[in-house]
Design a protein around this motif. Structure first.
Motif, PDB file in Angstrom:
ATOM      1  N   SER A   1       0.818  -1.212   0.000  1.00 20.00           N
ATOM      2  CA  SER A   1       0.000   0.000   0.000  1.00 20.00           C
ATOM      3  C   SER A   1       0.849   1.257   0.000  1.00 20.00           C
ATOM      4  O   SER A   1       0.413   2.306  -0.442  1.00 20.00           O
ATOM      5  CB  SER A   1      -0.922   0.002   1.218  1.00 20.00           C
ATOM      6  N   SER A   2       2.085   1.169   0.496  1.00 18.55           N
ATOM      7  CA  SER A   2       2.930   2.356   0.503  1.00 18.55           C
ATOM      8  C   SER A   2       3.609   2.573  -0.837  1.00 18.55           C
ATOM      9  O   SER A   2       3.946   3.686  -1.197  1.00 18.55           O
ATOM     10  CB  SER A   2       3.998   2.246   1.603  1.00 18.55           C
ATOM     11  N   ILE A   3       3.811   1.462  -1.600  1.00 20.39           N
ATOM     12  CA  ILE A   3       4.428   1.569  -2.922  1.00 20.39           C
ATOM     13  C   ILE A   3       3.607   0.738  -3.893  1.00 20.39           C
ATOM     14  O   ILE A   3       3.898  -0.431  -4.103  1.00 20.39           O
ATOM     15  CB  ILE A   3       5.895   1.083  -2.909  1.00 20.39           C
ATOM     16  N   PRO A   4       2.559   1.312  -4.470  1.00 19.77           N
ATOM     17  CA  PRO A   4       1.678   0.547  -5.350  1.00 19.77           C
ATOM     18  C   PRO A   4       2.440  -0.074  -6.516  1.00 19.77           C
ATOM     19  O   PRO A   4       3.308   0.546  -7.118  1.00 19.77           O
ATOM     20  CB  PRO A   4       0.670   1.599  -5.834  1.00 19.77           C
ATOM     21  N   GLY A   5       2.096  -1.324  -6.836  1.00 21.36           N
ATOM     22  CA  GLY A   5       2.671  -1.988  -7.999  1.00 21.36           C
ATOM     23  C   GLY A   5       4.037  -2.580  -7.782  1.00 21.36           C
ATOM     24  O   GLY A   5       4.617  -3.149  -8.709  1.00 21.36           O
ATOM     25  N   LEU A   6       4.605  -2.478  -6.581  1.00 23.58           N
ATOM     26  CA  LEU A   6       5.942  -3.000  -6.344  1.00 23.58           C
ATOM     27  C   LEU A   6       5.930  -4.525  -6.359  1.00 23.58           C
ATOM     28  O   LEU A   6       5.084  -5.155  -5.738  1.00 23.58           O
ATOM     29  CB  LEU A   6       6.468  -2.514  -4.996  1.00 23.58           C
ATOM     30  N   LEU A   7       6.885  -5.102  -7.089  1.00 24.80           N
ATOM     31  CA  LEU A   7       7.007  -6.548  -7.094  1.00 24.80           C
ATOM     32  C   LEU A   7       7.550  -7.022  -5.751  1.00 24.80           C
ATOM     33  O   LEU A   7       8.425  -6.381  -5.175  1.00 24.80           O
ATOM     34  CB  LEU A   7       7.967  -6.994  -8.203  1.00 24.80           C
ATOM     35  N   PRO A   8       7.063  -8.138  -5.236  1.00 24.73           N
ATOM     36  CA  PRO A   8       7.630  -8.659  -3.991  1.00 24.73           C
ATOM     37  C   PRO A   8       9.067  -9.102  -4.241  1.00 24.73           C
ATOM     38  O   PRO A   8       9.324  -9.861  -5.174  1.00 24.73           O
ATOM     39  CB  PRO A   8       6.727  -9.851  -3.651  1.00 24.73           C
ATOM     40  N   PRO A   9      10.025  -8.616  -3.470  1.00 21.56           N
ATOM     41  CA  PRO A   9      11.412  -9.024  -3.696  1.00 21.56           C
ATOM     42  C   PRO A   9      11.576 -10.523  -3.514  1.00 21.56           C
ATOM     43  O   PRO A   9      10.958 -11.131  -2.644  1.00 21.56           O
ATOM     44  CB  PRO A   9      12.191  -8.243  -2.642  1.00 21.56           C
ATOM     45  N   VAL A  10      12.412 -11.122  -4.352  1.00 19.67           N
ATOM     46  CA  VAL A  10      12.590 -12.570  -4.392  1.00 19.67           C
ATOM     47  C   VAL A  10      14.035 -12.926  -4.075  1.00 19.67           C
ATOM     48  O   VAL A  10      14.970 -12.302  -4.580  1.00 19.67           O
ATOM     49  CB  VAL A  10      12.212 -13.117  -5.786  1.00 19.67           C
ATOM     50  N   VAL A  11      14.216 -13.919  -3.212  1.00 19.27           N
ATOM     51  CA  VAL A  11      15.537 -14.465  -2.918  1.00 19.27           C
ATOM     52  C   VAL A  11      15.544 -15.912  -3.400  1.00 19.27           C
ATOM     53  O   VAL A  11      14.735 -16.725  -2.953  1.00 19.27           O
ATOM     54  CB  VAL A  11      15.862 -14.410  -1.412  1.00 19.27           C
ATOM     55  N   LEU A  12      16.444 -16.243  -4.317  1.00 24.14           N
ATOM     56  CA  LEU A  12      16.535 -17.586  -4.867  1.00 24.14           C
ATOM     57  C   LEU A  12      17.588 -18.393  -4.115  1.00 24.14           C
ATOM     58  O   LEU A  12      18.725 -17.963  -3.977  1.00 24.14           O
ATOM     59  CB  LEU A  12      16.908 -17.534  -6.348  1.00 24.14           C
TER      60      LEU A  12
END
Length: 400
Positions: free
Chosen positions: A26-37
């Protein structure tokens, strides 16, 4: 108003683990969830350095001594074209179990490190000189197509796959993984008011893909299972001489957990069978008695219970592929190729191991799902278009 915070998903794939850090949408609309592989077994680079304490078994093995860091794994050209190089590789990759400390360590004079922690460089191409070989390139490319960027929203957590937990190396990795998840969350929260994170989703959860049968033939013989896999650089790690295979702490962690399924069966006339409950007998019969102690003190405790995860979990597995379920040996000769008794699974991991967490984690209050993709193999999960679509959707689901 304080930003709405929620857990993101932890996606477990047999060949790869994907951790999605929590963020404030909600604070940064459209932000992709960061991913750690987190890569699968033996799918990232390892460096080595040979000190004065190293005593090579041949002059060939001393080629890098005193020359600083070099890539120990993976050097495909050397492993496929130089038999002497394979022997040196096995010698320098070996780890030694110290019963006094209950831990594994490198052979004297060999120092190792895992390069490129935090990015996908060590994961994308384990052998940088062979750009057309990769287990994860298609998957990483698909993530980039939907907007992910290495070091910004996409991170890698390579590790020394020779070591299992508990161990000094394993504990250090999980500490680094926790820090990386926290870093990914902070960076993508934008440091805006109300975007403070209460906790992170970087909880280590073991992948349910515990190889149950096929690796036991590897351990008994010290070479690859199935000639059709011989072209894979992955298999060269398994083609080490038997002692080197036995001495990997990571190999100990891949011993099957107790189950009432036979592992090894002698041919008629000298019938002897082993279930996973009888792993001690199997290890002793195959000449791997030195592995009994680590198995009983290190491996079994990991599988006595499967604690429910504290974050939403999606497991994606392949099924419907012929998979070794039992091994049939002629008498007591474990040095010959066993006859494979096949069952369901993903070609490497049988079905029972793939779905081991399902009963324990599928509770009404748990946010857990398991997706079974028919006719998709263990490594095919990361290259098959249908599988990639399912995995990407599971990653992006918290955004919906």
């Amino acid at each position: 108003m304080a930003a709405r915070l929620r857990w993101a998903a932890l996606l477990l794939v047999p060949a790869l683990s994907v951790i999605l850090s929590k963020y404030s949408r909600s604070s940064i609309p459209g932000l992709l969830p960061p991913v750690v592989l987190v890569p699968g077994y033996a799918t990232n680079e390892l460096d080595a350095r040979l000190t004065e304490l190293y005593r090579p078994s041949s002059p060939r093995c001393a080629a890098h001594k005193g020359q600083g860091w070099f890539r120990l794994y993976l050097d495909h050209a050397s492993l496929n074209n130089d038999p002497a190089g394979v022997r040196c590789f096995a010698e320098q990759m070996s780890s030694v179990y110290d019963a006094a400390s209950g831990d594994y360590h490198n052979v004297p004079g060999v120092e190792t490190r895992v390069p490129f922690f935090g990015c996908t460089r060590a994961i994308r191409h384990p052998d940088p000189d062979r750009g057309n070989f990769s287990y994860t390139d298609a998957f990483v490319s698909r993530l980039e197509r939907v907007g992910y960027r290495d070091g910004e929203t996409l991170f890698g957590a390579p590790y020394d796959f020779r070591y299992a937990v508990p161990s000094i190396a394993g504990d250090a990795f999980f500490a680094g993984l926790k820090g990386l998840v926290e870093k990914a969350s902070r960076r993508n929260a934008g440091h805006r008011p109300g975007a403070q994170l209460r906790r992170h989703a970087g909880v280590p959860v073991p992948a349910p893909a515990t190889p149950a049968v096929a690796p036991e033939a590897v351990r008994a013989r010290g070479r690859a299972v199935g000639r059709r896999r011989a072209g894979h650089a992955h298999a060269r790690l398994r083609q080490q001489p038997r002692p080197a295979v036995r001495r990997h702490g990571g190999a100990q962690g891949r011993v099957p957990e107790p189950a009432e399924q036979p592992l090894g069966v002698a041919e008629p006339g000298r019938v002897r069978s082993y279930t996973a409950h009888g792993m001690v007998g199997f290890l002793e019969a195959t000449g791997m008695g030195e592995a009994v102690g680590p198995y009983e003190t290190r491996v079994l405790p990991l599988f006595r219970e499967l604690p429910s995860p504290r974050v939403p979990v999606a497991c994606v597995v392949g099924v419907g592929v012929d998979t070794p379920e039992m091994l049939a040996y002629p008498g007591d000769n474990f040095d010959v190729a066993p006859r494979m008794v096949m069952g369901d699974g993903d070609g490497l991991v049988n079905l029972a191991s793939l779905v081991a967490v399902d009963p324990a984690w599928r509770r009404p209050a748990a946010d857990f799902s398991m997706v079974k993709l028919r006719n998709v193999s263990h490594t095919g999960l990361l290259v098959d278009d249908r599988a990639l679509a399912v995995i990407i959707n599971a990653i992006l689901r918290p955004n919906n």
